[in-house]
Design a protein around this motif. Structure first.
Motif, PDB file in Angstrom:
ATOM      1  N   VAL A 184     -25.300  35.685  49.867  1.00  0.00           N
ATOM      2  CA  VAL A 184     -25.283  36.086  51.266  1.00  0.00           C
ATOM      3  C   VAL A 184     -25.663  34.918  52.170  1.00  0.00           C
ATOM      4  N   PHE A 185     -26.452  33.986  51.646  1.00  0.00           N
ATOM      5  CA  PHE A 185     -26.815  32.800  52.426  1.00  0.00           C
ATOM      6  C   PHE A 185     -25.580  31.927  52.672  1.00  0.00           C
TER       7      PHE A 185
ATOM      8  N   THR B  75     -25.515  44.818  52.282  1.00  0.00           N
ATOM      9  CA  THR B  75     -26.154  45.441  53.440  1.00  0.00           C
ATOM     10  C   THR B  75     -26.489  44.396  54.495  1.00  0.00           C
ATOM     11  N   ILE B  76     -26.993  43.244  54.062  1.00  0.00           N
ATOM     12  CA  ILE B  76     -27.267  42.158  55.002  1.00  0.00           C
ATOM     13  C   ILE B  76     -25.964  41.637  55.602  1.00  0.00           C
ATOM     14  N   ALA B  77     -24.932  41.512  54.778  1.00  0.00           N
ATOM     15  CA  ALA B  77     -23.630  41.080  55.286  1.00  0.00           C
ATOM     16  C   ALA B  77     -23.110  42.057  56.339  1.00  0.00           C
TER      17      ALA B  77
ATOM     18  N   THR C 169     -17.108  40.232  52.873  1.00  0.00           N
ATOM     19  CA  THR C 169     -17.723  40.026  51.565  1.00  0.00           C
ATOM     20  C   THR C 169     -16.649  39.737  50.532  1.00  0.00           C
ATOM     21  N   PRO C 170     -16.959  38.916  49.521  1.00  0.00           N
ATOM     22  CA  PRO C 170     -15.953  38.534  48.535  1.00  0.00           C
ATOM     23  C   PRO C 170     -15.609  39.676  47.586  1.00  0.00           C
ATOM     24  N   GLN C 171     -14.399  39.656  47.092  1.00  0.00           N
ATOM     25  CA  GLN C 171     -13.933  40.701  46.179  1.00  0.00           C
ATOM     26  C   GLN C 171     -14.793  40.779  44.928  1.00  0.00           C
ATOM     27  N   VAL C 172     -15.363  39.654  44.512  1.00  0.00           N
ATOM     28  CA  VAL C 172     -16.131  39.633  43.267  1.00  0.00           C
ATOM     29  C   VAL C 172     -17.457  40.388  43.386  1.00  0.00           C
TER      30      VAL C 172
ATOM     31  N   GLU D  22     -18.517  43.970  64.004  1.00  0.00           N
ATOM     32  CA  GLU D  22     -19.412  43.361  64.983  1.00  0.00           C
ATOM     33  C   GLU D  22     -20.841  43.331  64.436  1.00  0.00           C
ATOM     34  N   PRO D  23     -21.580  42.247  64.655  1.00  0.00           N
ATOM     35  CA  PRO D  23     -22.964  42.180  64.184  1.00  0.00           C
ATOM     36  C   PRO D  23     -23.813  43.303  64.775  1.00  0.00           C
TER      37      PRO D  23
END
Length: 299
Positions: A114-115, A276-278, A285-288, A24-25
């Motif tokens: 992240v954008f 952290t922003i995500a 978040t992507p695995q990479v 949750e955000p």
């Protein structure tokens, strides 16, 4: 043919699968303020009363390390892309395209930022970028932005602040990236750790205060998290090397649901900022990405 298609689908899914699951955000707005060339070594001597008070009102570390080389494009890229140059491919001070092939690219043809993550997860999100250096455009995924502004009007710092204040009040952005090309320019011209360098930090302290006040005027302050940080420090008139003066930069986070007066003691790298922003926005978040969200500041 069907077998090959199935295998390719599985590979793509594995590459972009979630490394850290969505939640949750925590807040509806994030304001990321970057001061180019702001080294942690300067903090004790710097006359930055407003920013230092934010440390008391939030959480902080002076031990965040840059990736190598400790210069601009490679570190802004790492900050936004959740990984180091070995993966995203931006390796130089002024890289505009990856110098190495990016390990993966997203729908916009760029290593995941992240954008881009926010834009795809929440298409209605208002995402802005206001910077004094046009090099930021090449590492922040402009296709994911709602607003992109490179400030050229003098005096730059005040013009950037004015643009940010006006944008916050009018657009109430979900995520806003603000990059000052200082104190780096002063560091190159007159030197880091000089009276001129500290005068610039004092000036920028007031700029940060104006930006925070703008969120109050816009009615979003209570639902906003602020991050104040830098890409690298410096030594003499240069940076890019392996000294702590060049590599260690402050990271200050404050606002909604952030612990007050908390010193972050865990290890932190430049590429931990994007995760952290995500985490704040509850994004997968992507695995990479190799960065990890810094969790101790959150209540």
């Amino acid at each position: 043919m069907k077998f090959i298609t199935t295998i390719l689908t599985a590979v793509v899914t594995a590459i972009f699968s979630s490394n850290i699951s969505a939640s949750e955000p925590i807040a509806s707005h994030v304001i990321l303020i970057g001061l180019d060339g702001w080294g942690s070594y300067s903090f004790d001597q710097a006359d930055m009363p407003y920013v230092k008070n934010l440390m008391k009102e939030g959480s902080y570390t002076l031990g965040k390390r840059s990736v190598l080389p400790s210069s601009s494009a490679v570190n802004w890229a790492s900050m936004y892309m959740g990984a180091g140059p070995e993966l995203h491919g931006y390796t130089e001070w002024g890289s505009r395209v990856p110098d190495l092939p990016s390990r993966v690219v997203d729908e916009d043809g760029i290593f995941p930022t992240v954008f881009g993550l926010l834009h795809r997860a929440k298409p209605d999100a208002v995402i802005g970028n206001i910077a004094e250096w046009d090099g930021i455009r090449y590492v922040c995924d402009t296709l994911a932005l709602s607003y992109d502004c490179v400030v050229t009007q003098k005096p730059l710092n005040q013009s950037t602040t004015t643009a940010a204040v006006e944008y916050i009040k009018s657009a109430r952005p979900t995520l806003l990236n603000i990059v000052y090309d200082e104190p780096d320019h002063v560091g190159h011209v007159t030197g880091h750790d000089t009276p001129q360098y500290y005068r610039k930090l004092h000036e920028l302290d007031s700029c940060v205060a104006e930006i925070v006040q703008a969120t109050k005027d816009a009615g979003i302050y209570d639902n906003t998290i602020f991050i104040v940080t830098a890409d690298h420090g410096g030594i003499g008139k240069n940076h890019g090397g392996k000294t702590m003066q060049e590599m260690e930069t402050p990271f200050i986070i404050f606002g909604k649901s952030i612990r007050k007066g908390h010193e972050i003691t865990e290890s932190m790298m430049q590429f931990d900022i994007a995760p952290t922003i995500a985490h704040i926005f509850g994004l997968d978040t992507p695995q990479v990405w190799i960065g990890r969200p810094v969790l101790s500041p959150f209540l």
